[in-house]
Write a protein that holds these residues in place. Structure first.
Motif, PDB file in Angstrom:
ATOM      1  N   SER A   4      12.734  20.502  21.043  1.00 45.30           N
ATOM      2  CA  SER A   4      13.167  19.194  21.535  1.00 45.30           C
ATOM      3  C   SER A   4      12.022  18.354  22.097  1.00 45.30           C
ATOM      4  CB  SER A   4      14.241  19.377  22.616  1.00 45.30           C
ATOM      5  OG  SER A   4      13.726  20.131  23.707  1.00 45.30           O
ATOM      6  N   THR A   5      10.963  18.997  22.569  1.00 49.44           N
ATOM      7  CA  THR A   5       9.881  18.242  23.230  1.00 49.44           C
ATOM      8  C   THR A   5       8.633  18.057  22.376  1.00 49.44           C
ATOM      9  OG1 THR A   5       8.991  20.262  24.260  1.00 49.44           O
ATOM     10  CG2 THR A   5      10.648  19.025  25.495  1.00 49.44           C
ATOM     11  N   ALA A   6       8.380  18.963  21.432  1.00 49.39           N
ATOM     12  CA  ALA A   6       7.141  18.884  20.648  1.00 49.39           C
ATOM     13  C   ALA A   6       6.979  17.544  19.924  1.00 49.39           C
ATOM     14  CB  ALA A   6       7.074  20.044  19.646  1.00 49.39           C
ATOM     15  N   PRO A   7       8.035  16.980  19.294  1.00 49.89           N
ATOM     16  CA  PRO A   7       7.836  15.680  18.638  1.00 49.89           C
ATOM     17  C   PRO A   7       7.421  14.583  19.614  1.00 49.89           C
ATOM     18  CG  PRO A   7       9.865  16.709  17.876  1.00 49.89           C
ATOM     19  CD  PRO A   7       9.389  17.512  19.042  1.00 49.89           C
ATOM     20  N   PHE A   8       7.952  14.622  20.833  1.00 44.43           N
ATOM     21  CA  PHE A   8       7.601  13.591  21.808  1.00 44.43           C
ATOM     22  C   PHE A   8       6.190  13.792  22.353  1.00 44.43           C
ATOM     23  CE2 PHE A   8      12.242  13.874  21.924  1.00 44.43           C
ATOM     24  CZ  PHE A   8      12.568  12.551  21.681  1.00 44.43           C
ATOM     25  N   ILE A   9       5.778  15.051  22.485  1.00 44.72           N
ATOM     26  CA  ILE A   9       4.397  15.311  22.902  1.00 44.72           C
ATOM     27  C   ILE A   9       3.443  14.814  21.828  1.00 44.72           C
ATOM     28  CG2 ILE A   9       2.725  17.115  23.436  1.00 44.72           C
ATOM     29  CD1 ILE A   9       5.022  18.752  24.608  1.00 44.72           C
ATOM     30  N   GLY A  10       3.773  15.101  20.559  1.00 40.79           N
ATOM     31  CA  GLY A  10       2.941  14.589  19.471  1.00 40.79           C
ATOM     32  C   GLY A  10       2.948  13.072  19.420  1.00 40.79           C
ATOM     33  N   LEU A  11       4.094  12.467  19.712  1.00 40.44           N
ATOM     34  CA  LEU A  11       4.194  11.005  19.726  1.00 40.44           C
ATOM     35  C   LEU A  11       3.328  10.401  20.822  1.00 40.44           C
ATOM     36  CD1 LEU A  11       5.537   8.495  18.531  1.00 40.44           C
ATOM     37  CD2 LEU A  11       7.416   8.821  20.158  1.00 40.44           C
ATOM     38  N   PHE A  12       3.250  11.096  21.957  1.00 42.77           N
ATOM     39  CA  PHE A  12       2.365  10.625  23.020  1.00 42.77           C
ATOM     40  C   PHE A  12       0.918  10.579  22.528  1.00 42.77           C
ATOM     41  CE2 PHE A  12      -0.660  11.946  26.339  1.00 42.77           C
ATOM     42  CZ  PHE A  12      -0.579  10.835  27.180  1.00 42.77           C
ATOM     43  N   GLY A  13       0.501  11.638  21.815  1.00 40.61           N
ATOM     44  CA  GLY A  13      -0.852  11.637  21.253  1.00 40.61           C
ATOM     45  C   GLY A  13      -1.044  10.523  20.254  1.00 40.61           C
ATOM     46  N   THR A  14       0.005  10.226  19.478  1.00 36.14           N
ATOM     47  CA  THR A  14      -0.077   9.146  18.503  1.00 36.14           C
ATOM     48  C   THR A  14      -0.241   7.791  19.184  1.00 36.14           C
ATOM     49  OG1 THR A  14       1.260  10.357  16.906  1.00 36.14           O
ATOM     50  CG2 THR A  14       1.156   7.979  16.651  1.00 36.14           C
ATOM     51  N   VAL A  15       0.564   7.545  20.193  1.00 32.64           N
ATOM     52  CA  VAL A  15       0.489   6.280  20.917  1.00 32.64           C
ATOM     53  C   VAL A  15      -0.895   6.111  21.543  1.00 32.64           C
ATOM     54  CG1 VAL A  15       1.388   4.996  22.892  1.00 32.64           C
ATOM     55  CG2 VAL A  15       2.956   6.158  21.336  1.00 32.64           C
ATOM     56  N   TRP A  16      -1.403   7.186  22.133  1.00 33.10           N
ATOM     57  CA  TRP A  16      -2.721   7.102  22.760  1.00 33.10           C
ATOM     58  C   TRP A  16      -3.805   6.820  21.718  1.00 33.10           C
ATOM     59  CZ3 TRP A  16      -3.728   7.361  27.962  1.00 33.10           C
ATOM     60  CH2 TRP A  16      -5.084   7.428  28.330  1.00 33.10           C
ATOM     61  N   GLY A  17      -3.703   7.483  20.558  1.00 35.28           N
ATOM     62  CA  GLY A  17      -4.697   7.262  19.509  1.00 35.28           C
ATOM     63  C   GLY A  17      -4.644   5.846  18.960  1.00 35.28           C
ATOM     64  N   ILE A  18      -3.445   5.285  18.798  1.00 35.18           N
ATOM     65  CA  ILE A  18      -3.323   3.913  18.311  1.00 35.18           C
ATOM     66  C   ILE A  18      -3.870   2.921  19.332  1.00 35.18           C
ATOM     67  CG2 ILE A  18      -1.642   2.133  17.700  1.00 35.18           C
ATOM     68  CD1 ILE A  18       0.015   4.292  16.363  1.00 35.18           C
ATOM     69  N   MET A  19      -3.648   3.220  20.621  1.00 37.46           N
ATOM     70  CA  MET A  19      -4.239   2.369  21.667  1.00 37.46           C
ATOM     71  C   MET A  19      -5.760   2.347  21.543  1.00 37.46           C
ATOM     72  SD  MET A  19      -1.880   3.494  24.910  1.00 37.46           S
ATOM     73  CE  MET A  19      -3.077   2.838  26.087  1.00 37.46           C
TER      74      MET A  19
END
Length: 230
Positions: free
Chosen positions: A134-149
């Protein structure tokens, strides 16, 4: 050479290892966290597969023993032996004021309690799979958002909106999301499968406990009547 043009001139490695090594420290930390979670999940999966296979064999052996009316006082450390021992101890706890229904309920309750304690042991580790799923996709999404920033920051610094400037950061960011999905999908599938198998094993034991409880309650009444006749 203009330093702001450096990102466009540097060759980027788009392999999995290259994306990890070139990632921002925060994104890299997210990837490491997800990799550790994946290893932990697979460790739990392999452990549960082995233990549930043993529990399934014990459930079949217990059912065969109950149906055949065999000797319950056998040595062993499995779930079947633990339940049988609990049933025998409850059967030996004689109370002349009990009815057969009350005796059966007490014996079955004792065996169900023994089963529950062992099932709880088999459930250890399953919450980790549910949490990771339940949490791994959101943790990965956090990394994605940070990388796009970071990619937008690179655009602002270089004043260049070409794909060569944006692509490396976006690739690293999306790689974090991919790792999150790689962790989450097997974890959810394994959790559902293992939980279903555990439920079936428990149901098999409960069915056998019902038959054994009836048998022990009946044997107890016969013993009491025989003693009274003497």
């Amino acid at each position: 050479m203009d330093p702001t043009s450096a990102p466009a001139d540097v060759a980027h490695d788009f392999s999995f290892l290259g994306l990890f090594l070139q990632a921002d420290p925060i994104v890299k930390g997210v990837m490491i966290l997800l990799a550790v979670a994946s290893i932990a999940c697979w460790t739990v999966v392999f452990e549960k597969v082995v233990k549930l296979a043993a529990a399934r064999r014990q459930a079949k052996a217990f059912d065969a023993l109950v149906r055949s009316g065999g000797n319950l006082e056998s040595s062993g450390s499995g779930i079947d032996a633990h339940i049988a021992q609990a049933g025998i101890e409850a059967w030996r706890d004689q109370d002349a004021s009990e009815t057969r229904a009350e005796r059966r309920e007490r014996i079955e309750r004792s065996m169900r309690a023994a089963l529950t304690s062992r099932i709880k042991r088999l459930q250890i580790g399953l919450p980790l799979l549910a949490t990771a799923g339940s949490t791994a996709p959101f943790i990965g999404l956090f990394g994605t958002v940070w990388g796009i920033m970071n990619s937008f920051s690179s655009i602002a610094k270089s004043q260049d909106t070409s794909l060569a400037v944006v692509a490396p950061g976006i690739a690293e960011a999306l790689f974090a999301t991919a790792i999150g999905l790689i962790v989450a999908i097997p974890a959810v599938m394994a959790y559902n499968k293992l939980t279903t198998d555990l439920g079936r094993i428990q149901s098999g034991f409960v069915s056998s406990i019902g038959m054994l409880g009836n048998r022990l309650a009946r044997d107890r009444i016969s013993h009491s009547r025989a003693a009274a006749a003497e």
